[in-house]
Design an enzyme around this catalytic site. Structure first.
Site, PDB file in Angstrom:
ATOM      1  N   HIS A   1       1.944 -26.664   4.718  1.00  0.00           N
ATOM      2  CA  HIS A   1       2.019 -27.657   3.641  1.00  0.00           C
ATOM      3  C   HIS A   1       3.107 -27.229   2.652  1.00  0.00           C
ATOM      4  O   HIS A   1       3.242 -26.042   2.341  1.00  0.00           O
ATOM      5  CB  HIS A   1       0.678 -27.747   2.900  1.00  0.00           C
ATOM      6  CG  HIS A   1      -0.176 -28.888   3.347  1.00  0.00           C
ATOM      7  ND1 HIS A   1      -1.475 -28.722   3.791  1.00  0.00           N
ATOM      8  CD2 HIS A   1       0.071 -30.241   3.397  1.00  0.00           C
ATOM      9  CE1 HIS A   1      -1.984 -29.918   4.103  1.00  0.00           C
ATOM     10  NE2 HIS A   1      -1.064 -30.845   3.870  1.00  0.00           N
TER      11      HIS A   1
ATOM     12  N   GLU B   1      -1.342 -22.897   6.563  1.00  0.00           N
ATOM     13  CA  GLU B   1      -2.758 -23.234   6.738  1.00  0.00           C
ATOM     14  C   GLU B   1      -3.429 -22.338   7.785  1.00  0.00           C
ATOM     15  O   GLU B   1      -2.864 -22.060   8.833  1.00  0.00           O
ATOM     16  CB  GLU B   1      -2.917 -24.699   7.163  1.00  0.00           C
ATOM     17  CG  GLU B   1      -2.389 -25.708   6.140  1.00  0.00           C
ATOM     18  CD  GLU B   1      -3.167 -25.717   4.831  1.00  0.00           C
ATOM     19  OE1 GLU B   1      -4.273 -25.141   4.773  1.00  0.00           O
ATOM     20  OE2 GLU B   1      -2.654 -26.296   3.850  1.00  0.00           O
TER      21      GLU B   1
ATOM     22  N   CYS C   1      -3.050 -34.793   7.434  1.00  0.00           N
ATOM     23  CA  CYS C   1      -2.486 -33.486   7.836  1.00  0.00           C
ATOM     24  C   CYS C   1      -3.514 -32.640   8.585  1.00  0.00           C
ATOM     25  O   CYS C   1      -3.229 -32.103   9.659  1.00  0.00           O
ATOM     26  CB  CYS C   1      -1.973 -32.727   6.614  1.00  0.00           C
ATOM     27  SG  CYS C   1      -0.460 -33.461   5.957  1.00  0.00           S
TER      28      CYS C   1
HETATM   29  N1  PCA Z   1       0.558 -34.949   3.676  1.00  0.00           N
HETATM   30  C1  PCA Z   1      -0.741 -35.570   3.840  1.00  0.00           C
HETATM   31  C2  PCA Z   1      -0.586 -36.485   5.028  1.00  0.00           C
HETATM   32  C3  PCA Z   1       0.861 -36.612   5.261  1.00  0.00           C
HETATM   33  C4  PCA Z   1       1.490 -35.542   4.461  1.00  0.00           C
HETATM   34  O1  PCA Z   1       2.683 -35.223   4.478  1.00  0.00           O
HETATM   35  C5  PCA Z   1      -1.895 -34.588   3.913  1.00  0.00           C
HETATM   36  O2  PCA Z   1      -1.805 -33.497   3.317  1.00  0.00           O
HETATM   37  O3  PCA Z   1      -2.909 -34.883   4.560  1.00  0.00           O
END
Ligand code: PCA
Length: 201
Positions: free
Chosen positions: A165, A78, A141
């Site tokens: 992610h 990200e 997240c």
């Molecule tokens: N993914 C979610 C919240 C917790 C996770 O592992 C997100 O992308 O916001």
């Protein structure tokens, strides 16, 4: 050097969170860096409070947070966290903020200060699909990524931080064959490579 890795508990009806499973499988040392692991609740506010507490306690040099991005096909490094909580899916304690700033006195956005392009390149060199993502979403997240970078800016901390992610793992899509997934082994490898980029050779 200390690297704090965080990952979230399962959410949204899933039995596992691939980010958490990957974190558990990371070694305790990568090169000369000590790897500290922290599980976070998938809950607005509480997740930030917990990571802040551990930043104060451990004084890490680097904070890398991991989360599941179901449906994405590759490792996403990200670039940016934005100052908004906005969801139609309740978190694990039933909170469902809509159009709420995370911190009223924060910037609209903070950029990751990790070497995101080097991370993508090295992960790809290992044969694992990866890219830079320009949105971490507006759920928990993004909330944690924003919260960590907000603290670093406000307190002028010498910490590098950002967010990765990861896709679903195959067991999560057994009955959803149209959804992308990646083996847990490759996810672990990718996160380890991302850490290695930061560790002095
Ligand atoms: N993914 C979610 C919240 C917790 C996770 O592992 C997100 O992308 O916001």
């Amino acid at each position: 050097m200390k690297i704090l890795i965080t990952a979230f508990e399962p959410f949204g009806g899933e039995k596992v969170n691939p980010a958490l499973e990957a974190m558990k499988l990371l070694p305790d040392k990568i090169g000369e860096a000590q790897i500290l692991k922290l599980e976070l609740p998938t809950v607005f506010k509480k997740s930030i409070e917990k990571v802040w507490q551990h930043i104060d306690e451990y004084e890490p040099d680097i904070v890398i947070s991991l989360g599941q991005a179901g449906g994405r096909a590759c490792i996403s490094i990200e670039r940016v966290a934005i100052n908004i909580d906005d969801t139609t899916m309740a978190d694990n304690e039933g909170n469902m903020p809509v159009d709420q700033p995370i911190f009223k006195d924060g910037e609209n956005a903070y950029f990751s200060n990790l070497p995101i392009k080097n991370m993508v390149e090295d992960i790809k060199k290992a044969g694992i699909p990866a890219n830079i993502s320009n949105t971490a979403g507006t759920y928990v997240c993004n909330h944690v990524m924003y919260g960590v970078l907000y603290k670093i800016h406000k307190e002028k901390l010498d910490i590098k931080a950002g967010f990765i992610h990861v896709p679903f793992i195959p067991e999560q899509v057994v009955n959803k064959p149209e959804r992308a997934s990646m083996s847990l082994e490759n996810i672990v490898k990718a996160v380890e490579i991302a850490c290695r980029v930061l560790v002095p050779k």
